[in-house]
Design a protein around this motif. Structure first.
Motif, short mmCIF file in Angstrom:
data_model
loop_
_atom_site.label_atom_id
_atom_site.label_comp_id
_atom_site.label_asym_id
_atom_site.label_seq_id
_atom_site.Cartn_x
_atom_site.Cartn_y
_atom_site.Cartn_z
N PHE A 154 0.82 -1.22 0.00
CA PHE A 154 0.00 0.00 0.00
C PHE A 154 0.85 1.26 0.00
O PHE A 154 0.56 2.21 -0.74
CB PHE A 154 -0.97 0.00 1.17
N PRO A 155 1.92 1.33 0.81
CA PRO A 155 2.77 2.53 0.73
C PRO A 155 3.41 2.71 -0.64
O PRO A 155 3.58 3.85 -1.11
CB PRO A 155 3.83 2.29 1.81
N ILE A 156 3.75 1.61 -1.31
CA ILE A 156 4.34 1.69 -2.64
C ILE A 156 3.34 2.26 -3.63
O ILE A 156 3.65 3.16 -4.42
CB ILE A 156 4.82 0.29 -3.10
N ILE A 157 2.11 1.73 -3.58
CA ILE A 157 1.06 2.21 -4.49
C ILE A 157 0.74 3.68 -4.21
O ILE A 157 0.55 4.48 -5.14
CB ILE A 157 -0.19 1.33 -4.38
N ALA A 158 0.68 4.03 -2.92
CA ALA A 158 0.39 5.43 -2.56
C ALA A 158 1.46 6.37 -3.11
O ALA A 158 1.15 7.45 -3.63
CB ALA A 158 0.29 5.56 -1.05
N GLN A 159 2.72 5.96 -3.02
CA GLN A 159 3.80 6.81 -3.52
C GLN A 159 3.75 6.91 -5.04
O GLN A 159 4.01 7.98 -5.61
CB GLN A 159 5.15 6.27 -3.06
N LEU A 160 3.42 5.81 -5.70
CA LEU A 160 3.27 5.84 -7.16
C LEU A 160 2.17 6.81 -7.56
O LEU A 160 2.30 7.55 -8.55
CB LEU A 160 2.95 4.44 -7.69
N TYR A 161 1.09 6.83 -6.79
CA TYR A 161 0.00 7.79 -7.05
C TYR A 161 0.48 9.22 -6.85
O TYR A 161 0.25 10.10 -7.70
CB TYR A 161 -1.19 7.49 -6.14
N LEU A 162 1.17 9.46 -5.75
CA LEU A 162 1.66 10.81 -5.46
C LEU A 162 2.67 11.28 -6.51
O LEU A 162 2.76 12.47 -6.80
CB LEU A 162 2.28 10.86 -4.07
N ASP A 163 3.39 10.33 -7.08
CA ASP A 163 4.38 10.66 -8.11
C ASP A 163 3.76 10.78 -9.50
O ASP A 163 4.47 11.02 -10.48
CB ASP A 163 5.48 9.59 -8.15
N GLY A 164 2.44 10.57 -9.60
CA GLY A 164 1.75 10.67 -10.88
C GLY A 164 1.93 9.48 -11.79
O GLY A 164 1.65 9.56 -12.99
N LYS A 165 2.37 8.36 -11.24
CA LYS A 165 2.62 7.17 -12.05
C LYS A 165 1.47 6.16 -12.01
O LYS A 165 1.40 5.26 -12.85
CB LYS A 165 3.91 6.49 -11.59
N PHE A 166 0.61 6.28 -11.01
CA PHE A 166 -0.52 5.36 -10.87
C PHE A 166 -1.80 6.19 -10.85
O PHE A 166 -1.97 7.06 -10.01
CB PHE A 166 -0.40 4.55 -9.58
N GLN A 167 -2.67 5.91 -11.81
CA GLN A 167 -3.88 6.71 -11.97
C GLN A 167 -5.02 6.16 -11.11
O GLN A 167 -5.56 5.10 -11.39
CB GLN A 167 -4.30 6.71 -13.45
N LEU A 168 -5.36 6.90 -10.07
CA LEU A 168 -6.49 6.52 -9.21
C LEU A 168 -7.71 7.40 -9.46
O LEU A 168 -8.83 6.90 -9.54
CB LEU A 168 -6.08 6.61 -7.74
N ASP A 169 -7.51 8.70 -9.59
CA ASP A 169 -8.63 9.61 -9.79
C ASP A 169 -9.43 9.24 -11.03
O ASP A 169 -10.65 9.34 -11.06
CB ASP A 169 -8.13 11.06 -9.91
N GLU A 170 -8.72 8.80 -12.06
CA GLU A 170 -9.36 8.47 -13.33
C GLU A 170 -10.21 7.20 -13.25
O GLU A 170 -10.99 6.91 -14.16
CB GLU A 170 -8.29 8.30 -14.42
N LEU A 171 -10.07 6.44 -12.17
CA LEU A 171 -10.84 5.22 -12.02
C LEU A 171 -12.27 5.48 -11.51
O LEU A 171 -13.11 4.58 -11.54
CB LEU A 171 -10.14 4.27 -11.04
N VAL A 172 -12.53 6.69 -11.06
CA VAL A 172 -13.87 7.03 -10.58
C VAL A 172 -14.76 7.35 -11.78
O VAL A 172 -14.60 8.38 -12.43
CB VAL A 172 -13.83 8.23 -9.61
N LEU A 173 -15.68 6.44 -12.08
CA LEU A 173 -16.56 6.62 -13.24
C LEU A 173 -17.66 7.63 -12.96
O LEU A 173 -18.04 8.41 -13.83
CB LEU A 173 -17.18 5.27 -13.63
N SER A 174 -18.19 7.58 -11.75
CA SER A 174 -19.26 8.51 -11.38
C SER A 174 -19.40 8.52 -9.87
O SER A 174 -18.94 7.61 -9.18
CB SER A 174 -20.59 8.12 -12.03
N ARG A 175 -20.06 9.56 -9.37
CA ARG A 175 -20.37 9.68 -7.95
C ARG A 175 -21.88 9.76 -7.80
O ARG A 175 -22.54 10.58 -8.44
CB ARG A 175 -19.70 10.93 -7.35
N ILE A 176 -22.42 8.87 -6.98
CA ILE A 176 -23.87 8.77 -6.85
C ILE A 176 -24.30 8.79 -5.39
O ILE A 176 -23.47 8.60 -4.49
CB ILE A 176 -24.40 7.46 -7.51
#
Length: 203
Positions: A154-176
């Motif tokens: 989890f810390p590795i994935i979190a750092q990848l996200y913070l470094d802009g290498k792992f796209q998390l925000d783009e995985l949100v299709l919609s908010r309901i």
């Protein structure tokens, strides 16, 4: 958590290596993150395999270099055509469909690895071609949540996200809202609904 399972399937379970070729079957929330994991691991060719053209279009923004619509023609031959006739080094099946897993195995080259991350119906059987089975030297591997260990990964994935290498925000299709949750469940079974990601329920 689809992001950790897909990422782990590529990085931990398959152990994708730099310069290798990878096919991912089933481009939903897990499959798209297997593609991200393969990209981060340095794969040179990442082939997304799915039935939905709209999923195949979107997944290119997450790192897929090629796409194969499994409803059009022979998927195994398509994978071989994209890899000089050999098949991929790594295939990751995220579908939970035994037919797809068999195709993934057949599309994997000699000495390669096929990882099954999707949950099969226990009443189904996985059928693999027996001819020359002892000669191919391939590995078929099951994986529970992508072989991820939270405290390590989890810390590795979190750092990848913070470094802009792992796209998390783009995985949100919609908010309901909670009152729309049944619509979100229905979209999983909709043949034309985009499911590369997840719907977020806001309370």
């Amino acid at each position: 958590m689809a992001w950790r399972t897909g990422f782990g399937a590529a990085v931990r379970a398959a152990k994708v290596t730099p310069g290798s070729t990878v096919a991912v079957f089933g481009i939903g929330g897990v499959g798209v993150n297997a593609i991200q994991g393969a990209r981060i691991a340095g794969a040179s060719k990442i082939i997304a395999c799915d039935l939905k053209p709209q999923n195949l279009d979107i997944v290119k923004t997450f790192g897929a270099t090629h796409t194969v619509n499994v409803g059009d023609g022979d998927t195994v031959e398509a994978l071989k055509d994209l890899t000089g006739g050999f098949g991929v080094h790594f295939a990751i099946d995220c579908t939970g469909n035994t037919n797809a897993a068999s195709t993934a195995w057949q599309g994997t080259r000699r000495g390669g690895t096929t990882v099954v991350i999707g949950a099969f119906n226990p009443k189904k059987e996985l059928v693999l071609p027996a001819g020359g089975f002892h000669r191919v030297g391939k590995t078929l591997k099951g994986s529970f949540y992508g072989d991820v260990h939270p405290f390590r990964d989890f810390p590795i994935i979190a750092q990848l996200y913070l470094d802009g290498k792992f796209q998390l925000d783009e995985l949100v299709l919609s908010r309901i809202g909670l009152d729309q949750i049944n619509d979100a469940f229905d979209s999983f079974h909709d043949s034309v609904s985009i499911n590369v990601g997840r719907t977020v329920v806001e309370f």
